[in-house]
Design a protein around this motif. Sequence first.
Motif, PDB file in Angstrom:
ATOM      1  N   SER A 193       0.836  -1.205   0.000  1.00 55.41           N
ATOM      2  CA  SER A 193       0.000   0.000   0.000  1.00 55.41           C
ATOM      3  C   SER A 193       0.861   1.241   0.000  1.00 55.41           C
ATOM      4  O   SER A 193       1.193   1.778   1.044  1.00 55.41           O
ATOM      5  CB  SER A 193      -0.918   0.013   1.219  1.00 55.41           C
ATOM      6  N   GLY A 194       1.246   1.673  -1.163  1.00 52.39           N
ATOM      7  CA  GLY A 194       2.000   2.905  -1.252  1.00 52.39           C
ATOM      8  C   GLY A 194       1.095   4.098  -1.300  1.00 52.39           C
ATOM      9  O   GLY A 194      -0.079   3.996  -1.641  1.00 52.39           O
ATOM     10  N   PRO A 195       1.603   5.294  -0.918  1.00 58.19           N
ATOM     11  CA  PRO A 195       0.794   6.488  -0.997  1.00 58.19           C
ATOM     12  C   PRO A 195       0.332   6.734  -2.415  1.00 58.19           C
ATOM     13  O   PRO A 195       1.069   6.552  -3.362  1.00 58.19           O
ATOM     14  CB  PRO A 195       1.733   7.595  -0.513  1.00 58.19           C
ATOM     15  N   GLY A 196      -0.898   7.147  -2.538  1.00 60.89           N
ATOM     16  CA  GLY A 196      -1.469   7.303  -3.860  1.00 60.89           C
ATOM     17  C   GLY A 196      -2.164   6.042  -4.339  1.00 60.89           C
ATOM     18  O   GLY A 196      -2.909   6.055  -5.308  1.00 60.89           O
ATOM     19  N   GLY A 197      -1.927   4.935  -3.622  1.00 62.59           N
ATOM     20  CA  GLY A 197      -2.609   3.687  -3.925  1.00 62.59           C
ATOM     21  C   GLY A 197      -3.634   3.400  -2.851  1.00 62.59           C
ATOM     22  O   GLY A 197      -4.046   4.264  -2.096  1.00 62.59           O
ATOM     23  N   SER A 198      -4.038   2.156  -2.743  1.00 63.86           N
ATOM     24  CA  SER A 198      -5.046   1.781  -1.766  1.00 63.86           C
ATOM     25  C   SER A 198      -4.438   1.644  -0.385  1.00 63.86           C
ATOM     26  O   SER A 198      -3.334   1.150  -0.219  1.00 63.86           O
ATOM     27  CB  SER A 198      -5.699   0.456  -2.167  1.00 63.86           C
ATOM     28  N   VAL A 199      -5.153   2.092   0.628  1.00 63.41           N
ATOM     29  CA  VAL A 199      -4.698   1.957   2.005  1.00 63.41           C
ATOM     30  C   VAL A 199      -5.016   0.558   2.492  1.00 63.41           C
ATOM     31  O   VAL A 199      -6.084   0.026   2.229  1.00 63.41           O
ATOM     32  CB  VAL A 199      -5.386   2.999   2.908  1.00 63.41           C
ATOM     33  N   SER A 200      -4.075  -0.059   3.202  1.00 62.36           N
ATOM     34  CA  SER A 200      -4.298  -1.398   3.740  1.00 62.36           C
ATOM     35  C   SER A 200      -5.463  -1.408   4.710  1.00 62.36           C
ATOM     36  O   SER A 200      -5.685  -0.445   5.433  1.00 62.36           O
ATOM     37  CB  SER A 200      -3.037  -1.866   4.472  1.00 62.36           C
ATOM     38  N   PRO A 201      -6.212  -2.528   4.789  1.00 62.82           N
ATOM     39  CA  PRO A 201      -7.307  -2.602   5.750  1.00 62.82           C
ATOM     40  C   PRO A 201      -6.841  -2.873   7.162  1.00 62.82           C
ATOM     41  O   PRO A 201      -7.641  -3.150   8.039  1.00 62.82           O
ATOM     42  CB  PRO A 201      -8.142  -3.770   5.212  1.00 62.82           C
ATOM     43  N   SER A 202      -5.552  -2.864   7.428  1.00 63.85           N
ATOM     44  CA  SER A 202      -5.057  -2.934   8.798  1.00 63.85           C
ATOM     45  C   SER A 202      -5.102  -1.546   9.401  1.00 63.85           C
ATOM     46  O   SER A 202      -5.480  -0.588   8.755  1.00 63.85           O
ATOM     47  CB  SER A 202      -3.631  -3.491   8.812  1.00 63.85           C
ATOM     48  N   ASN A 203      -4.705  -1.422  10.681  1.00 63.41           N
ATOM     49  CA  ASN A 203      -4.826  -0.114  11.320  1.00 63.41           C
ATOM     50  C   ASN A 203      -3.497   0.371  11.870  1.00 63.41           C
ATOM     51  O   ASN A 203      -3.246   0.317  13.058  1.00 63.41           O
ATOM     52  CB  ASN A 203      -5.887  -0.151  12.423  1.00 63.41           C
ATOM     53  N   PRO A 204      -2.611   0.876  11.003  1.00 64.36           N
ATOM     54  CA  PRO A 204      -1.359   1.464  11.480  1.00 64.36           C
ATOM     55  C   PRO A 204      -1.632   2.755  12.231  1.00 64.36           C
ATOM     56  O   PRO A 204      -2.707   3.342  12.108  1.00 64.36           O
ATOM     57  CB  PRO A 204      -0.595   1.744  10.180  1.00 64.36           C
ATOM     58  N   PRO A 205      -0.645   3.229  13.020  1.00 70.50           N
ATOM     59  CA  PRO A 205      -0.837   4.467  13.783  1.00 70.50           C
ATOM     60  C   PRO A 205      -1.141   5.637  12.860  1.00 70.50           C
ATOM     61  O   PRO A 205      -0.466   5.842  11.857  1.00 70.50           O
ATOM     62  CB  PRO A 205       0.508   4.660  14.491  1.00 70.50           C
ATOM     63  N   THR A 206      -2.164   6.394  13.183  1.00 74.42           N
ATOM     64  CA  THR A 206      -2.564   7.516  12.352  1.00 74.42           C
ATOM     65  C   THR A 206      -2.363   8.822  13.106  1.00 74.42           C
ATOM     66  O   THR A 206      -2.365   8.843  14.352  1.00 74.42           O
ATOM     67  CB  THR A 206      -4.043   7.391  11.940  1.00 74.42           C
ATOM     68  N   ASN A 207      -2.186   9.915  12.378  1.00 73.23           N
ATOM     69  CA  ASN A 207      -2.104  11.228  13.012  1.00 73.23           C
ATOM     70  C   ASN A 207      -3.434  11.975  12.922  1.00 73.23           C
ATOM     71  O   ASN A 207      -3.497  13.173  13.191  1.00 73.23           O
ATOM     72  CB  ASN A 207      -0.981  12.061  12.394  1.00 73.23           C
ATOM     73  N   ILE A 208      -4.494  11.265  12.534  1.00 68.27           N
ATOM     74  CA  ILE A 208      -5.819  11.867  12.390  1.00 68.27           C
ATOM     75  C   ILE A 208      -6.638  11.643  13.657  1.00 68.27           C
ATOM     76  O   ILE A 208      -6.619  10.564  14.241  1.00 68.27           O
ATOM     77  CB  ILE A 208      -6.555  11.265  11.179  1.00 68.27           C
ATOM     78  N   THR A 209      -7.361  12.699  14.092  1.00 72.82           N
ATOM     79  CA  THR A 209      -8.221  12.643  15.275  1.00 72.82           C
ATOM     80  C   THR A 209      -9.648  13.012  14.900  1.00 72.82           C
ATOM     81  O   THR A 209      -9.861  14.029  14.228  1.00 72.82           O
ATOM     82  CB  THR A 209      -7.722  13.616  16.361  1.00 72.82           C
ATOM     83  N   PRO A 210     -10.662  12.196  15.349  1.00 71.16           N
ATOM     84  CA  PRO A 210     -10.528  10.882  15.953  1.00 71.16           C
ATOM     85  C   PRO A 210      -9.913   9.888  14.977  1.00 71.16           C
ATOM     86  O   PRO A 210      -9.951  10.091  13.766  1.00 71.16           O
ATOM     87  CB  PRO A 210     -11.974  10.504  16.316  1.00 71.16           C
ATOM     88  N   ALA A 211      -9.360   8.808  15.510  1.00 70.89           N
ATOM     89  CA  ALA A 211      -8.565   7.891  14.703  1.00 70.89           C
ATOM     90  C   ALA A 211      -9.397   7.207  13.630  1.00 70.89           C
ATOM     91  O   ALA A 211     -10.477   6.682  13.891  1.00 70.89           O
ATOM     92  CB  ALA A 211      -7.917   6.843  15.606  1.00 70.89           C
ATOM     93  N   VAL A 212      -8.893   7.254  12.420  1.00 70.02           N
ATOM     94  CA  VAL A 212      -9.446   6.517  11.290  1.00 70.02           C
ATOM     95  C   VAL A 212      -8.264   5.915  10.536  1.00 70.02           C
ATOM     96  O   VAL A 212      -7.105   6.167  10.860  1.00 70.02           O
ATOM     97  CB  VAL A 212     -10.255   7.428  10.341  1.00 70.02           C
ATOM     98  N   PHE A 213      -8.539   5.121   9.521  1.00 68.55           N
ATOM     99  CA  PHE A 213      -7.468   4.651   8.667  1.00 68.55           C
ATOM    100  C   PHE A 213      -6.932   5.816   7.848  1.00 68.55           C
ATOM    101  O   PHE A 213      -7.685   6.682   7.396  1.00 68.55           O
ATOM    102  CB  PHE A 213      -7.973   3.565   7.720  1.00 68.55           C
ATOM    103  N   GLY A 214      -5.608   5.840   7.627  1.00 68.18           N
ATOM    104  CA  GLY A 214      -5.034   6.848   6.762  1.00 68.18           C
ATOM    105  C   GLY A 214      -4.099   7.805   7.464  1.00 68.18           C
ATOM    106  O   GLY A 214      -3.650   7.562   8.590  1.00 68.18           O
TER     107      GLY A 214
END
Length: 268
Positions: A232-253
Amino acid sequence: MKKIVIYLYILAITASISACEKVIDIKVANDSGKLVIEGAVTDQAGQTIKLSRNVAFTSTNTYPAVTGATVSVTDQNGKVYAFTEGAAGTYTNAALTGASGQTYQMNVNTGNQTYTATSTMPLKVALDSITSADSDFGGKGKKKITVHFHDPVATADQYNFLLFVNGKQVTRVFTVDDRFTNGNDINFDLRTGNDDNDQAIYAGDNVTVQMQCIDHAVFTYWFSLQQQGTGSGPGGSVSPSNPPTNITPAVFGYFSAQTVQSKTIVVK
């Protein structure tokens, strides 16, 4: 200046990378319908933020677009840049050009919920060159691509790379920081995998590498995907796993303020 060669073996990624960063416990989700935000502000004109919903890990990588959202980015001087939806789920602003050292805040409102994230654009580190050579990992005739750059000594730096072969993006994640290479000349190998989703590289192929200078939070996001070997490279599809995000509240991405630059070669 001492030169550092970094070897990235995808099949042994945990062992090779854990020396540079602590192991991150990734929970792999098999649910669907969760919001995915892929946002970036670069030092080039024109910015894009994509909204979609994830699918189950066992499903095909078709991510339904999220339409009708209100999307904006605010710079550190308080100027707000509204993003307009064009293609379904793709929001753009042609007026905003990011700058190193500046902090940007993303705001996304959808489904009666507001999501925010901030990111500071690092200083640009010059991509000196990219070269090709026979791969010491893979089939006969297969090539590897090496990026060459000088890491500055005064700052802690993180990098992410996109690899395109004959116009198609390789789905591997290539990310590295300078924790053990600060201030050195870096030779970083980009090796494609042997699975059906990646492209082997051979003589005569046209290869482009995009180098992104990213902040630490975004590096942690990409490193966690790299660690689990996802495509899952940037610009492609995001993996359906949940890596640490900097978005609040937490979502994928993620939301990243980053410098970008590219070089292209014909593989020899």
